[in-house]
Structures are given as C-alpha cells and as structure tokens.
Scaffold this active site. Structure first.
Site, short mmCIF file in Angstrom:
data_model
loop_
_atom_site.label_atom_id
_atom_site.label_comp_id
_atom_site.label_asym_id
_atom_site.label_seq_id
_atom_site.Cartn_x
_atom_site.Cartn_y
_atom_site.Cartn_z
N ALA A 184 -4.72 -3.46 -1.59
CA ALA A 184 -4.51 -2.75 -2.84
C ALA A 184 -5.82 -2.82 -3.63
O ALA A 184 -6.67 -3.67 -3.36
CB ALA A 184 -3.37 -3.39 -3.63
N GLY A 222 -2.56 -5.30 1.23
CA GLY A 222 -1.82 -4.05 1.31
C GLY A 222 -2.20 -3.22 2.52
O GLY A 222 -1.40 -2.42 3.01
N GLU A 255 -0.17 -4.54 5.25
CA GLU A 255 1.22 -4.16 4.96
C GLU A 255 1.47 -2.68 5.27
O GLU A 255 2.52 -2.32 5.79
CB GLU A 255 1.54 -4.48 3.50
N GLU A 262 -3.88 -12.45 -0.26
CA GLU A 262 -3.46 -12.42 -1.67
C GLU A 262 -3.50 -13.79 -2.32
O GLU A 262 -3.78 -13.93 -3.51
CB GLU A 262 -2.05 -11.83 -1.78
N1 CO8 Z 1 -10.03 -3.53 -4.04
C1 CO8 Z 1 -11.05 -2.95 -4.70
N2 CO8 Z 1 -12.30 -2.89 -4.22
C2 CO8 Z 1 -12.53 -3.44 -3.00
C3 CO8 Z 1 -11.51 -4.07 -2.26
C4 CO8 Z 1 -10.20 -4.09 -2.83
N3 CO8 Z 1 -9.16 -4.63 -2.18
N4 CO8 Z 1 -12.04 -4.54 -1.12
C5 CO8 Z 1 -13.33 -4.21 -1.14
N5 CO8 Z 1 -13.66 -3.55 -2.29
C6 CO8 Z 1 -14.96 -3.04 -2.69
C7 CO8 Z 1 -15.87 -4.15 -3.13
O1 CO8 Z 1 -15.59 -4.51 -4.47
C8 CO8 Z 1 -17.21 -3.50 -2.96
O2 CO8 Z 1 -17.44 -2.63 -4.06
P1 CO8 Z 1 -18.84 -2.70 -4.87
O3 CO8 Z 1 -19.85 -2.22 -3.86
O4 CO8 Z 1 -18.61 -1.77 -6.00
O5 CO8 Z 1 -19.04 -4.12 -5.25
C9 CO8 Z 1 -17.04 -2.63 -1.72
O6 CO8 Z 1 -15.62 -2.45 -1.58
C10 CO8 Z 1 -17.54 -3.27 -0.46
O7 CO8 Z 1 -16.95 -4.55 -0.34
P2 CO8 Z 1 -17.79 -5.89 -0.05
O8 CO8 Z 1 -19.14 -5.77 -0.62
O9 CO8 Z 1 -16.95 -7.04 -0.48
O10 CO8 Z 1 -17.87 -5.80 1.55
P3 CO8 Z 1 -18.05 -7.04 2.58
O11 CO8 Z 1 -18.31 -6.39 3.90
O12 CO8 Z 1 -19.01 -8.02 2.04
O13 CO8 Z 1 -16.60 -7.75 2.61
C11 CO8 Z 1 -14.20 -7.84 2.70
C12 CO8 Z 1 -15.49 -7.12 3.13
C13 CO8 Z 1 -14.11 -9.21 3.36
C14 CO8 Z 1 -13.04 -6.96 3.18
C15 CO8 Z 1 -14.16 -7.98 1.17
O14 CO8 Z 1 -14.44 -6.74 0.58
C16 CO8 Z 1 -12.84 -8.46 0.62
O15 CO8 Z 1 -12.55 -9.64 0.70
N6 CO8 Z 1 -12.05 -7.55 0.01
C17 CO8 Z 1 -10.81 -7.89 -0.65
C18 CO8 Z 1 -9.72 -8.15 0.35
C19 CO8 Z 1 -8.45 -8.53 -0.35
O16 CO8 Z 1 -8.37 -9.53 -1.04
N7 CO8 Z 1 -7.39 -7.72 -0.17
C20 CO8 Z 1 -6.12 -7.99 -0.75
C21 CO8 Z 1 -5.98 -7.27 -2.04
S1 CO8 Z 1 -4.48 -7.70 -2.90
C22 CO8 Z 1 -3.31 -6.74 -2.17
O17 CO8 Z 1 -3.56 -5.98 -1.29
C23 CO8 Z 1 -1.94 -6.86 -2.71
C24 CO8 Z 1 -1.05 -5.81 -2.12
C25 CO8 Z 1 0.14 -5.68 -2.97
C26 CO8 Z 1 0.83 -4.37 -2.66
C27 CO8 Z 1 2.00 -4.19 -3.52
C28 CO8 Z 1 2.60 -2.84 -3.27
C29 CO8 Z 1 3.93 -2.68 -3.88
#
Ligand code: CO8
Length: 261
Positions: free
Chosen positions: A69, A112, A115, A135
């Site tokens: 998400a 997400g 999921e 999460e």
């Molecule tokens: N949301 C928003 N932006 C994101 C997300 C995200 N989940 N993941 C990556 N990005 C963005 C980064 O902020 C970055 O943007 P910017 O260049 O502006 O800083 C860009 O994407 C590239 O990301 P990274 O620089 O971090 O890339 P890396 O290759 O270094 O890392 C990772 C890749 C490991 C995937 C890292 O980006 C990461 O850890 N991302 C977050 C993963 C995460 O925590 N996901 C869970 C989110 S919570 C969730 O999904 C709850 C779901 C609930 C659903 C409910 C429905 C009813």
C-alpha cells in the site's frame, strides 16, 4: 488504453482472450495508491464484461510486482479516518472477480502487494521475486489478507514468521511453501502466465466460473458443507450446453466447441 495513469491494459493471446493488466507506477515501485486500486477495479470490470476475455493476468515490472500500500498516503491518517472512511475497503474487488486471475510476480511483492497476489487464483513467480509482509516494521499489521490468506496458503508457522519478523522469502521458498505454483526466469514469466491463461480461456467460461467458485468455497465451509456445495454445482453443469458439448465431443473424438451457455 490511454485513460489509465497507473496501469497498462491490453489483450493478449492468439485469440486475444487474455486480459493483461500491468501495474505501472515505476517511481514508487508500484505502491498501491488509491488511484491505482480504483483503476485496477475499472480494468477488472471491463475484462469481466468482455465476452472475449476468459482469464486475466496481473503483473508489475521486473523490479516490483508491488511494494505494498502507499505508505505516503497512509502516513497522516487517523483511526477515525480509516475506520469511519472504510479505508481501502474497495481492495476486495480483485478477490470477488468472477474470471480467473493469474498473478505474475517479478521482484517485490510486499505488504499489500503480497496480499494482492494472494487475492489472485494462481501465482507464478520470477526467480528473483520476493514475498513479504513487512507491516510490523511500520507499526501496523497486514490489512488485506496477510494474516488470513497467508496462513491458509503456507501454514501457521511460516505465516507467523513472515508477519512477525517482516522478513521476505524468495521465489524458491515461496514455491516450496505452496504460495506460488511455478517459478520461471524473469523474462519468461509473463508469457508463461499468458500461456496458462490462454489454456483456461479456451474452456467454457461458464464452467470455469463455476469451478473457481467451488474451489474458493472450500475456504469458507466445513468439508461436509463444501462437498454438498460442490455436488450442487457439479449437478448444475448438467443444465448447460457446454457440459453436453464437452462430453459429446469426447465421444465423437473431436475438439469441443464451447459457447459459454
Ligand atoms: N509506498 C510508497 N512509496 C514507496 C513504497 C510504498 N509501499 N515502496 C517504495 N516506495 C517508493 C520509495 O519511497 C522511493 O520513492 P522516492 O524515490 O521518492 O524516495 C521509491 O519507491 C523507490 O524505493 P526505494 O528507494 O526504497 O527502493 P529500494 O530498491 O532501495 O528498496 C524496497 C525497495 C525494499 C521494496 C523498499 O522500497 C521498501 O521497503 N518499501 C516499503 C515496503 C513496505 O513496507 N510495504 C508494506 C507497506 S504497508 C501495506 O502494504 C499495508 C497494506 C494494507 C492494505 C489494507 C487494504 C485494505
């Protein structure tokens, strides 16, 4: 089509009977912002209403299926906004799709993203895919099936480990655990998913929908109730032209010509 900003949509397969949806928000690793999920819902509606389409493939990029998400969208929200506003309630659209959906996962399928993959009917993975429910690292818990579909898919111990540590698993482990059914070299993944989708789309769409509904019902019912439900649907296939055609074609040693009736 040009009307979407966060996804790419096209029809694939020799008979153009496969709907392909590619999540396309590369700058955010396909983070599932509200706008993207709404577009995904619209694309699914269109494929569901398209009589040519028999199966859908959902994919992302080689780097990310979806990194979860959109954390930036969620960051400032309060309990009353999420609860009162029914935050992300429409995400379930994918799980209620009548036509089968195959997730083709390359790269990250996190939170997400994992999921959403689990809402699909079949998951194929690229060799470098990573699945995780991180999460817990953000001070929250999975909200779209990570604590419900994941343990049903891979069992309690592995699901607990993933949800409580936030650690990712790779494609080989995901296949071993039964989360994904097959693993492919990244460049071959989408074509392989489309090929399977074409096979599914070559069958009666009516019977495919009945079969999907019956398998999904196994998650909701006791074995006895499930057997009863299955038998009712099985009997119902005998009310269709396609059941008659399928068996007649076998007896006459010719390919079946299904008309979805
Ligand atoms: N949301 C928003 N932006 C994101 C997300 C995200 N989940 N993941 C990556 N990005 C963005 C980064 O902020 C970055 O943007 P910017 O260049 O502006 O800083 C860009 O994407 C590239 O990301 P990274 O620089 O971090 O890339 P890396 O290759 O270094 O890392 C990772 C890749 C490991 C995937 C890292 O980006 C990461 O850890 N991302 C977050 C993963 C995460 O925590 N996901 C869970 C989110 S919570 C969730 O999904 C709850 C779901 C609930 C659903 C409910 C429905 C009813």
């Amino acid at each position: 089509t040009g009307k979407f900003e966060n996804i790419l949509v096209e029809k694939r397969g020799e008979k153009k009977n496969v709907g392909l949806i590619q999540l396309n928000r590369p700058k955010a690793l396909n983070a599932l912002c509200d706008a993207l999920m709404k577009e995904l819902g619209t694309a699914l509606d269109e494929f569901e209403n398209d009589p040519e389409v028999g199966c859908v493939v959902l994919t992302g990029s080689e780097k990310a299926f979806a990194a979860g998400a959109d954390i930036k969208e969620m960051q400032g929200l309060t309990f009353s906004q999420t609860f009162g506003g029914g935050f992300l309630n429409h995400w379930n659209r994918l799980a209620s799709n009548k036509k089968p959906v195959i997730a083709a996962v390359n790269g990250f399928a996190l939170g997400g993203g994992c999921e959403v993959a689990m809402m699909c009917d079949i998951i194929y993975a690229g060799e470098k895919a990573k699945f995780g429910q991180p999460e817990i690292l953000l001070g929250t818990i999975p909200g779209a099936g990570g604590t419900q579909r994941l343990p049903r898919a891979i069992g309690k111990s592995k699901a607990m480990e993933m949800a409580l540590t936030g650690d990712m698993i790779n494609a080989a482990d995901a296949e071993k655990a039964g989360l994904v059914s097959k693993v492919f070299p990244p460049g071959e993944l989408v074509d392989a998913a489309v090929k399977t989708a074409e096979k599914i789309a070559s069958h009666s769409k009516l019977i495919v929908a009945m079969c999907k509904e019956s398998v999904n019902t196994s998650y909701e019912l006791t074995l006895n109730e499930g057997m009863h439900f299955e038998k009712r649907i099985f009997h119902a296939t005998f009310a269709t032209k396609d059941r008659k055609e399928g068996m007649t074609a076998f007896v006459e040693k010719r390919p079946a010509n299904f008309t979805d009736e």
